[in-house]
Write a protein that holds these residues in place. Sequence first.
Motif, short mmCIF file in Angstrom:
data_model
loop_
_atom_site.label_atom_id
_atom_site.label_comp_id
_atom_site.label_asym_id
_atom_site.label_seq_id
_atom_site.Cartn_x
_atom_site.Cartn_y
_atom_site.Cartn_z
N UNK A 1 -19.85 9.98 -2.59
CA UNK A 1 -19.32 8.95 -3.46
C UNK A 1 -19.59 7.43 -2.87
N UNK A 2 -20.17 7.20 -1.55
CA UNK A 2 -20.29 5.98 -1.14
C UNK A 2 -21.84 5.78 -1.69
N UNK B 1 -7.10 0.32 -4.18
CA UNK B 1 -6.14 0.95 -3.61
C UNK B 1 -5.03 0.91 -4.42
N UNK C 1 -10.69 6.86 -13.21
CA UNK C 1 -11.53 5.51 -13.04
C UNK C 1 -10.56 4.37 -13.20
N UNK C 2 -9.30 4.73 -13.80
CA UNK C 2 -8.25 3.58 -14.28
C UNK C 2 -7.04 3.38 -13.39
N UNK D 1 0.68 4.13 -2.94
CA UNK D 1 -0.07 3.92 -3.72
C UNK D 1 -1.22 4.93 -4.13
N UNK D 2 -1.84 5.36 -3.20
CA UNK D 2 -3.03 6.31 -3.26
C UNK D 2 -2.71 7.69 -2.84
N UNK E 1 -3.33 -1.90 -4.65
CA UNK E 1 -2.31 -3.01 -3.99
C UNK E 1 -2.61 -4.45 -4.22
N UNK F 1 0.79 -1.17 0.03
CA UNK F 1 -0.09 -0.19 -0.15
C UNK F 1 0.94 1.17 0.02
N UNK G 1 -7.47 -1.51 -24.59
CA UNK G 1 -7.02 -1.25 -23.07
C UNK G 1 -6.13 0.04 -23.24
N UNK G 2 -6.44 0.89 -22.16
CA UNK G 2 -5.90 2.23 -22.30
C UNK G 2 -4.36 2.28 -22.21
N UNK H 1 -14.56 4.03 -16.68
CA UNK H 1 -13.50 3.63 -17.34
C UNK H 1 -13.66 3.35 -18.78
N UNK H 2 -15.01 3.20 -19.09
CA UNK H 2 -15.20 3.44 -20.64
C UNK H 2 -15.30 4.62 -21.27
N UNK I 1 -21.45 3.17 -20.96
CA UNK I 1 -21.50 1.93 -19.83
C UNK I 1 -22.51 0.90 -20.09
N UNK J 1 1.78 4.54 -13.35
CA UNK J 1 2.26 3.23 -12.52
C UNK J 1 2.93 3.78 -11.25
N UNK K 1 -18.60 9.27 -10.60
CA UNK K 1 -19.13 9.42 -11.70
C UNK K 1 -18.28 9.13 -13.19
N UNK L 1 -6.40 -2.98 -16.96
CA UNK L 1 -6.37 -4.32 -17.57
C UNK L 1 -5.00 -4.89 -17.98
N UNK M 1 -18.28 0.71 -1.01
CA UNK M 1 -19.44 1.07 -1.94
C UNK M 1 -19.61 -0.28 -2.89
N UNK N 1 -10.68 -0.96 -8.87
CA UNK N 1 -9.96 -0.41 -9.94
C UNK N 1 -8.75 -1.03 -10.13
#
Lengths: 548, 130
Positions: free
Chosen positions: A235-236, B65, A360-361, A126-127, B67, A123, A465-466, A327-328, A456, A471, A324, B97, B19, B94
């Motif tokens: 968001x939830x 996340x 979204x990706x 990562x975010x 991971x 982790x 694939x995008x 990914x598409x 969607x 990364x 909202x 691909x 969610x 998420x």
Amino acid sequence: MANETLKTKKQAYDAQVDKSLAKRPERKNLAHDRLYTPLDIEELDYETDLGFPGEYPFTRGVQPTMYRGRFWTMRQYAGFASAEESNQRYKYLLEQGQTGLSCAFDLPTQIGYDSDEPISEGEVGKVGVAIDSLADMEILFDGIDLGKVSTSMTINAPASVLLAMYIAVAEKQGVSPDKLNGTIQNDILKEYAARGTYIFPPKPSMRLITNIFEYCSQNVPQWNTISISGYHIREAGSTASQEIAFTIADGIAYVDAAIKAGLNVDDFAGRLSFFWNAHNNVLEEVCKFRASRRVWAKVMKERFGAQNPKSWMLRVHTQTAGSMLTAQQPENNIVRVTLQTVAAVLGGTQSLHTNSKDEALALPTEDAVRVALRTQQIVAYESGLADVVDPLAGSYYIEALTNQIEQECWEYIHKIDELGGAVVAIEKGYIQREIQDSAYKWQMEVETKQRIIVGVNQFQVEEQPPEGLLRIDASVGELQKAKLANLRATRDNAALAQKLSALEEAAKDEQINLMPFILEAVKAYGTLGEICGVLRKVFGEYEAHISL
Amino acid sequence: MEKRIRVLVAKPGLDGHDRGAKVVARALRDAGFEVIYTGLRQTPELITEAALQEDVNVIALSLLSGAHNTIFPKVLELMKAKKMDDVLLIGGGVIPDADIPGLKAAGVAEVFTPGTPTSDIIEFIKANVK
């Protein structure tokens, strides 16, 4: 009376429309009425319900001239991998004309673990950016003058520790705490309800929060001590009304807690800020912003007896709705974000983050972030939407819907009051269940095509694939581990041990403000995990209410 | 009566976005499956332990996340060690691909990405449960 004639004419219109519906049916699942007229806002009183911008009840905005003087703060949420890499991204964003920083932290940081703990495996970085100690924070803000920039930090359970690190870095730059501008999210209640990065149980968490309110009112007076957040509730899966209702209920709980701790409402209320989502339904969102300001003003003035007009103002940061994004056909997200930006601006936000098309990706690339920032700049400089204050006021629909959302918000607040307040409502799982029900309803509407999401469930295309996604290099985990090992070997461990045990003793006494003790431990290069570890030992950890 | 399919919906790692996990859990339940939801912050050890105790047919991991490349293979390793050959492992969230072939090669039966209807997940489980 004029309205009597109008009523008759409206009835005739309705009857006419009803007849034609058999031949020309309307779309299903439309949330609002077909048409709004003066009949829908008969009760509206301009002076009491709307007033002037910058005046109670602030329906029309918190500043008298809104964006005619200065645009909202354009603040892109960013942070990933190491402090070194995030520092580069911040400098890039500032060069591109961004006007404030917004730090994203990785999950171990948000939950008070060091990068070298087993639970952090996979982790780290990562975010968001990994911050283990003051040493990382010094790198994160290297070359950025903290006396000039305003910084928002998305940090909740360990907010006091990150704020202490920020104060300590500023001090090293020669900037005193009273010159610092920024925000910590510091909103634990929505973590329990929707976002999930809690550490301690509610009671000690509320204490940490009120400790921050008190400490900042005396030492860091320009700091926004909390960002009471509806964003993650939305968001939830919540509705617009639920977003502001649950968030204002959380706000009431914080004000209650601070007053119980002996603070004077006007000493801290002016530094409370909010955080809304800008979702897809543009006009509903505008009404949500307007309604939220009116509700909060009434809460602060009538319920808490605040005297200072600053205490009545709901100042808000906004982010466009991440959930909202699709990914598409990710290019379409640029259009979605533009509409959401329009909603936030017509709603009167004080600052804005616009999401990037590729989120979204993965975390966004630099190019995608630039387009998102340019979207705000185009709306600001080219669209004319920022030139007139609250330009939609007086529309029958806008005013009727603002009233309706306000009404729905009060109903929830009363219900939560009956349950014993937001803390109890969360502990009982009430707020979580309401959000989950809305999320499930949304998903079923999408699956039955009552709700169309372009690309969607309709207008799909075959896609490759995008390519070119950001990364995160896995080596950031190893880098942080090495930095920690070096830190632990070179700092004065005996001095730190003293600071940590002083913190532990202070934590045991509810009357003591913990901020000065945390600041001391931070300056002695105690790690985030060590400091939170001490507090975990005294406070214990929160056990979530699980319901489906 | 046919035995109902039992599914453990799990949130591994530190990610708090639930969610999707909750919506999927509820959709599976409405489709007639027995569903157990673990809640947040589950380690691979806790997840496989719960799966054994609850005697589930399927483990569904949800992670947003980033991971997944660390955590999903760990769950698989423990499943092998505990001889849970008859349990189907699926994942969602998420997940780029580009990472999916690697996860499948490691033993994840399917990866469901954003925009997937819950009905696809239901059908996949019915068709592939061991």
